[in-house]
Design a protein around this motif. Structure first.
Motif: not given
Lengths: 84, 478
Positions: A11, A16-19, A21-22, A24-25, B4, B8-9, B12, B369, B376, B457, B462
């Motif tokens: 995390f 998290h930013v580079m994909g 985040a998803e 978490q599901l 995703n 998108m990648l 970013r 980044i 965290n 994001i 969530i």
């Protein structure tokens, strides 16, 4: 006794930013037959991003085995591989 | 909408690389290398060849530097020159989206096609039900006459073999107001007279051909000059985006060089109170209903496409506007940067005298980044205070209604919520004007509200939970 598989999801902000985040599901996306075998843990950072040549984020690990470029579907496929 | 996919990648990664060069003060010197680094010789490519991939990346970077792609005068102009011009630029425009024509694959015109699953049946419901008589049978199969077809989709609905397929143009299909369409070269072009800057085309395009122009260069320049304190004002939806609490988010902004960061929820509180008072006043004067005004893509839609609804749109300003005004009053020389979930806010910010620049959630994430900040693992800041829970809830659909209901006399608000503006919802609003069934209408252009904007994001599911956690920590509005 049911075989247990430990999934650790990174995390960290990069993942998290580079994909990531998803990911978490994952708990909700697990098929019922996998659910009882899988223990999901989060990590503030798995530190794979600091190692050269380890692939692209987002990272996760299954029983300590590093996985890169993870998606929900790729993780589920890897979990089945691990289970079987 | 957080989807995703590789488009998108790539976006970013480009933002992260630009932010890295800005941090290193190497933008002009090294930006021309980015396409080569991302598509090195001998590596993979997704288009016809590596050179095409690199050209597309170059133009996307041109957009990120804040330029309209169609303003290019000379194809040989290097990115370093655009970076130089961006550093010297003093004027922005309210055109926030630009189409990379090199990236646009010129999708086939929105059409219906007969696949080889067609059995050439006797019933021929496709032909019988086509209102334009655009279907004929030859060689045992149905054929659609492209000249006569009006893309009504009737044939698809009635075919018992599911033999007819719809080939959409994703950006055109996503645009709720028909603002993007093919130009004479078959490339998609955005009509600024129709566009409401919602950014749905950014998310929808599978080629990543629509780029939001960034203010990253301007924000860095202002920080490096050090003459004005740069203050971030963060949209309520940010609480659901990074898996981190607001204390850590606040701390990270200070680590990036911002003098301060303020929750736009403080502005949302003013919006809530003003809007509740305005609703009561309007209803007392006999107005049948009032709609919200905090989503700029929605108010833009009304202004440009649904003028009959305009008299019913609240005059109350947006949370961003009130919050920026509060910051401006306290720090008159501050550079105010709105941290935003969508491109419509970038358009709105251009017209707000108290907002200097916009930083999208994606740009903020890319900057974190590049700066090596992991939300965290940093120590959280203590928040100076807490805005009301209902004001934080503005980040998701239902938030405005929640706050207005909390402030209005009990039972006086009969609400209708439109969460997601598409062609059908616009139709619904047009009909509602003639026969209102509620006295307060909340409209959010993105389904689920700002937590589902084009720059988010997190998955909205969530994000909704995390936003709710921030809401639960705050006191009720009094």
């Amino acid at each position: 006794m049911d075989k247990k598989i430990e999934v650790r999801i990174c995390f960290g902000t990069l993942c998290h930013v580079m994909g990531g985040a998803e990911l978490q599901l994952l708990g909700e996306a697990l098929p019922p037959d996998l659910k009882k075998h899988v223990e999901i843990k989060g990590s503030t950072c798995l530190e794979f991003c600091h190692q050269q040549g380890q692939g692209q984020p987002p990272f996760a690990s299954i029983n300590g085995r590093m996985l890169s470029g993870c998606t929900l579907q790729s993780l589920i496929a890897e979990l089945y591989k691990e289970l079987n | 909408m957080a989807i995703n996919n590789n488009a998108m990648l790539i976006r970013r990664e480009l933002l992260t690389r630009v932010a890295q060069l800005l941090i290193d003060n190497q933008l002009i010197e090294r930006i021309d290398r980015i396409p080569l680094e991302m598509r090195p010789r001998g590596g993979d490519h997704t288009r016809c060849c590596i050179h095409k991939d690199r050209a597309v990346l170059k133009y996307k970077l041109m957009g990120i530097l804040g330029f309209n792609i169609h303003d290019e005068q000379d194809e040989l102009t290097p990115l370093s020159e655009y970076a130089r011009q961006a550093h010297a630029r003093t004027q922005l425009t309210d055109v926030v989206l630009t189409v990379v024509d090199e990236a646009c694959s010129s999708c086939r015109k929105n059409s219906y096609e007969v696949s080889n699953l067609c059995r050439g049946c006797v019933a021929r419901p496709c032909m019988v039900n086509c209102p334009k008589k655009a279907i004929h049978f030859a060689g045992g199969q149905a054929h659609i006459d492209p000249e006569g077809c009006v893309s009504c989709g009737q044939c698809l609905k009635v075919c018992p073999f599911h033999a007819i397929v719809h080939l959409p143009v994703p950006c055109e299909e996503a645009c709720p107001v028909g603002a993007i369409s093919k130009n004479e070269r078959g490339i998609e072009a955005i009509d600024p007279a129709k566009c409401i800057s919602c950014g749905k085309c950014i998310v929808a395009c599978p080629f990543g051909a629509v780029v939001e122009k960034s203010h990253l260069v301007e924000i860095f320049r202002t920080m490096q000059q050090g003459e004005r304190p740069v203050v971030a004002i963060a949209a309520p939806a940010i609480a659901g985006q990074f898996g981190a609490d607001l204390g850590r988010i606040r701390r990270s902004f200070r680590m990036l060089g911002f003098a301060d960061v303020v929750e736009v929820a403080y502005g949302a509180e003013v919006t809530a109170r003003t809007e509740a008072a305005e609703l009561a006043e309007r209803l007392a004067e006999g107005a049948p209903f009032m709609t919200t005004s905090c989503c700029p893509a929605y108010t833009g839609m009304v202004r440009k496409h649904l003028p009959e609804l305009q008299p019913y749109v609240s005059h109350t300003r947006t949370p961003m506007s009130y919050c920026a005004e509060q910051v401006r009053q306290q720090l008159p020389d501050a550079c105010v940067v709105f941290v935003a979930p969508c491109s419509a806010k970038r358009h709105e910010a251009f017209h707000d005298p108290n907002v200097d620049y916009v930083l999208s959630f994606e740009e903020y994430g890319a900057w974190l980044i590049a700066a090596g900040i992991n939300l965290n693992t940093i120590e959280p800041d203590t928040l100076d205070g807490l805005p009301p829970a209902e004001a934080r809830a503005f980040g998701a659909s239902g938030g405005v209604t929640l706050s207005v209901k909390a402030l209005a006399p009990e039972g006086s608000v009969r609400d209708l919520q439109i969460s997601g503006l598409d062609k059908a919802a616009i139709k619904q609003l047009r009909a509602f004007c003639k026969a209102p069934t509620a006295n307060f209408v909340e409209v959010m252009t993105c389904e689920g509200g700002c937590i589902n904007g084009c720059n988010v994001i997190s998955n909205p599911k969530i994000a909704a939970r995390q936003l709710q956690a921030a809401v639960d920590k705050a006191p009720k509005i009094a």
